[in-house]
Write a protein that holds these residues in place. Sequence first.
Motif, PDB file in Angstrom:
ATOM      1  N   LEU A 159      51.739  35.176  49.578  1.00 57.97           N
ATOM      2  CA  LEU A 159      51.858  36.395  48.777  1.00 57.97           C
ATOM      3  C   LEU A 159      52.167  36.060  47.325  1.00 57.97           C
ATOM      4  CD1 LEU A 159      51.981  39.455  48.505  1.00 57.97           C
ATOM      5  CD2 LEU A 159      54.380  39.366  49.208  1.00 57.97           C
ATOM      6  N   ALA A 160      53.085  35.120  47.098  1.00 52.36           N
ATOM      7  CA  ALA A 160      53.452  34.755  45.728  1.00 52.36           C
ATOM      8  C   ALA A 160      52.254  34.187  44.975  1.00 52.36           C
ATOM      9  CB  ALA A 160      54.595  33.742  45.751  1.00 52.36           C
ATOM     10  N   ALA A 161      51.466  33.348  45.651  1.00 46.24           N
ATOM     11  CA  ALA A 161      50.303  32.733  44.999  1.00 46.24           C
ATOM     12  C   ALA A 161      49.224  33.769  44.698  1.00 46.24           C
ATOM     13  CB  ALA A 161      49.742  31.621  45.886  1.00 46.24           C
ATOM     14  N   TYR A 162      48.932  34.646  45.676  1.00 48.51           N
ATOM     15  CA  TYR A 162      47.872  35.637  45.492  1.00 48.51           C
ATOM     16  C   TYR A 162      48.280  36.699  44.475  1.00 48.51           C
ATOM     17  CZ  TYR A 162      45.133  33.834  49.429  1.00 48.51           C
ATOM     18  OH  TYR A 162      44.367  33.062  50.249  1.00 48.51           O
ATOM     19  N   ALA A 163      49.548  37.117  44.525  1.00 45.01           N
ATOM     20  CA  ALA A 163      50.016  38.132  43.585  1.00 45.01           C
ATOM     21  C   ALA A 163      49.958  37.602  42.154  1.00 45.01           C
ATOM     22  CB  ALA A 163      51.441  38.555  43.935  1.00 45.01           C
ATOM     23  N   GLY A 167      47.782  39.054  39.079  1.00 46.52           N
ATOM     24  CA  GLY A 167      48.545  39.631  37.976  1.00 46.52           C
ATOM     25  C   GLY A 167      49.437  40.786  38.388  1.00 46.52           C
ATOM     26  N   ILE A 168      49.968  40.737  39.609  1.00 44.09           N
ATOM     27  CA  ILE A 168      50.827  41.810  40.114  1.00 44.09           C
ATOM     28  C   ILE A 168      52.225  41.255  40.361  1.00 44.09           C
ATOM     29  CG2 ILE A 168      51.128  43.556  41.910  1.00 44.09           C
ATOM     30  CD1 ILE A 168      48.193  43.345  42.522  1.00 44.09           C
ATOM     31  N   ALA A 169      53.242  41.951  39.870  1.00 39.76           N
ATOM     32  CA  ALA A 169      54.622  41.516  40.071  1.00 39.76           C
ATOM     33  C   ALA A 169      55.017  41.695  41.532  1.00 39.76           C
ATOM     34  CB  ALA A 169      55.564  42.316  39.171  1.00 39.76           C
ATOM     35  N   LEU A 170      55.823  40.766  42.044  1.00 39.23           N
ATOM     36  CA  LEU A 170      56.241  40.828  43.442  1.00 39.23           C
ATOM     37  C   LEU A 170      57.082  42.070  43.730  1.00 39.23           C
ATOM     38  CD1 LEU A 170      57.150  37.085  44.162  1.00 39.23           C
ATOM     39  CD2 LEU A 170      55.175  38.369  44.994  1.00 39.23           C
ATOM     40  N   ALA A 175      59.016  47.460  50.707  1.00 38.99           N
ATOM     41  CA  ALA A 175      58.943  47.658  52.155  1.00 38.99           C
ATOM     42  C   ALA A 175      58.071  48.866  52.485  1.00 38.99           C
ATOM     43  CB  ALA A 175      60.351  47.835  52.723  1.00 38.99           C
ATOM     44  N   GLU A 176      58.131  49.887  51.638  1.00 38.55           N
ATOM     45  CA  GLU A 176      57.319  51.087  51.865  1.00 38.55           C
ATOM     46  C   GLU A 176      55.830  50.770  51.729  1.00 38.55           C
ATOM     47  OE1 GLU A 176      56.719  55.626  50.067  1.00 38.55           O
ATOM     48  OE2 GLU A 176      58.159  54.237  49.165  1.00 38.55           O
ATOM     49  N   ALA A 177      55.469  50.003  50.682  1.00 43.22           N
ATOM     50  CA  ALA A 177      54.061  49.662  50.468  1.00 43.22           C
ATOM     51  C   ALA A 177      53.526  48.802  51.610  1.00 43.22           C
ATOM     52  CB  ALA A 177      53.898  48.933  49.135  1.00 43.22           C
ATOM     53  N   ILE A 178      54.317  47.811  52.028  1.00 45.05           N
ATOM     54  CA  ILE A 178      53.889  46.941  53.127  1.00 45.05           C
ATOM     55  C   ILE A 178      53.791  47.736  54.425  1.00 45.05           C
ATOM     56  CG2 ILE A 178      54.538  44.935  54.519  1.00 45.05           C
ATOM     57  CD1 ILE A 178      55.848  43.759  52.027  1.00 45.05           C
ATOM     58  N   VAL A 202      47.342  42.586  48.761  1.00 44.86           N
ATOM     59  CA  VAL A 202      47.366  42.486  47.298  1.00 44.86           C
ATOM     60  C   VAL A 202      46.384  43.480  46.686  1.00 44.86           C
ATOM     61  CG1 VAL A 202      46.853  40.979  45.336  1.00 44.86           C
ATOM     62  CG2 VAL A 202      48.152  40.095  47.276  1.00 44.86           C
ATOM     63  N   SER A 203      45.184  43.576  47.258  1.00 51.59           N
ATOM     64  CA  SER A 203      44.191  44.535  46.760  1.00 51.59           C
ATOM     65  C   SER A 203      44.687  45.965  46.938  1.00 51.59           C
ATOM     66  CB  SER A 203      42.867  44.345  47.511  1.00 51.59           C
ATOM     67  OG  SER A 203      42.330  43.067  47.276  1.00 51.59           O
ATOM     68  N   TRP A 204      45.346  46.232  48.063  1.00 53.01           N
ATOM     69  CA  TRP A 204      45.891  47.567  48.371  1.00 53.01           C
ATOM     70  C   TRP A 204      46.919  47.973  47.313  1.00 53.01           C
ATOM     71  CZ3 TRP A 204      45.654  50.815  52.943  1.00 53.01           C
ATOM     72  CH2 TRP A 204      46.668  51.758  53.050  1.00 53.01           C
ATOM     73  N   VAL A 205      47.877  47.091  47.047  1.00 50.34           N
ATOM     74  CA  VAL A 205      48.943  47.395  46.083  1.00 50.34           C
ATOM     75  C   VAL A 205      48.379  47.500  44.666  1.00 50.34           C
ATOM     76  CG1 VAL A 205      51.057  46.504  45.041  1.00 50.34           C
ATOM     77  CG2 VAL A 205      50.736  46.363  47.510  1.00 50.34           C
ATOM     78  N   LYS A 206      47.429  46.630  44.329  1.00 48.42           N
ATOM     79  CA  LYS A 206      46.839  46.670  42.992  1.00 48.42           C
ATOM     80  C   LYS A 206      46.075  47.974  42.783  1.00 48.42           C
ATOM     81  CE  LYS A 206      44.085  43.973  39.740  1.00 48.42           C
ATOM     82  NZ  LYS A 206      43.354  42.689  39.521  1.00 48.42           N
ATOM     83  N   ARG A 207      45.355  48.418  43.818  1.00 48.99           N
ATOM     84  CA  ARG A 207      44.614  49.678  43.712  1.00 48.99           C
ATOM     85  C   ARG A 207      45.563  50.856  43.514  1.00 48.99           C
ATOM     86  NH1 ARG A 207      42.233  49.318  48.143  1.00 48.99           N
ATOM     87  NH2 ARG A 207      43.611  50.637  49.386  1.00 48.99           N
TER      88      ARG A 207
END
Length: 238
Positions: A159-163, A167-170, A175-178, A202-207
């Motif tokens: 997750l840290a590498a992909y985020a 360009g998305i902050a951890l 917990a809600e998003a996951i 990552v794509s879900w949260v970025k969208r």
Amino acid sequence: MANPWFRMYSEFATDPKVQMLSEKDQRRYLMLLCLRCSNDDVTLHETEIAFQLRISDDELAATKVALMAKGLINEDFSPVAWEKRQYVSDSSTKRVAASRARKKQAVKPPCNVTVTPPDTETDTDITPSLPADAPATSDFDPSRLLGMHLDWEPDPKILAAYAKRAGIALENFTAEAIGQFAVYHTARQALKSQAEHVAALVSWVKRDAVHAEKVVPMAGRRAASGDFDDNATGWLGE
């Protein structure tokens, strides 16, 4: 002294595991193949590998995760199935030694011996893979297919590498998003590798972040006191 060389197969251009990588990671994978060929069985330190690839330690860590997720390298950066796709007979040093041995054998009286044929090229799989009976290098295999479930949690390292790459902050991976992601994909009965699940998250949260930025607050009319007027109808164009 002849330059060392290794076999490069044409399916590199069509192998989905390779072509789904970014161009940067494809080039870095080729560099790792070159380093493996040049250094034989010597295991290089990660700092040395980063220097050879001309990248930072963080970039090397992200590349390692991406290549391991595709089953292309091992934990020590060595290419998977290297011995399977390269042949002992390819080594010029060993070929010369074998040639000298044959010349010595030719001057000796003939005798009944069993000759071992040289290594020959055989058809191999397009996708590099470990033998079925090979021991696992670790308990965690990012390429193993997993079913999504409600208690699913992303692997922190992946997750840290992909985020970072996206360009998305951890902090955005709450917990809600996951939880929402897990509920949606559990219902779809998605069967993917851990790395693919994390990439989808990552794509879900970025969208969601992009959509949130596009939301424009509705303009209202404020009363004389400064409080919001619930009876305002200015937004109707009156």
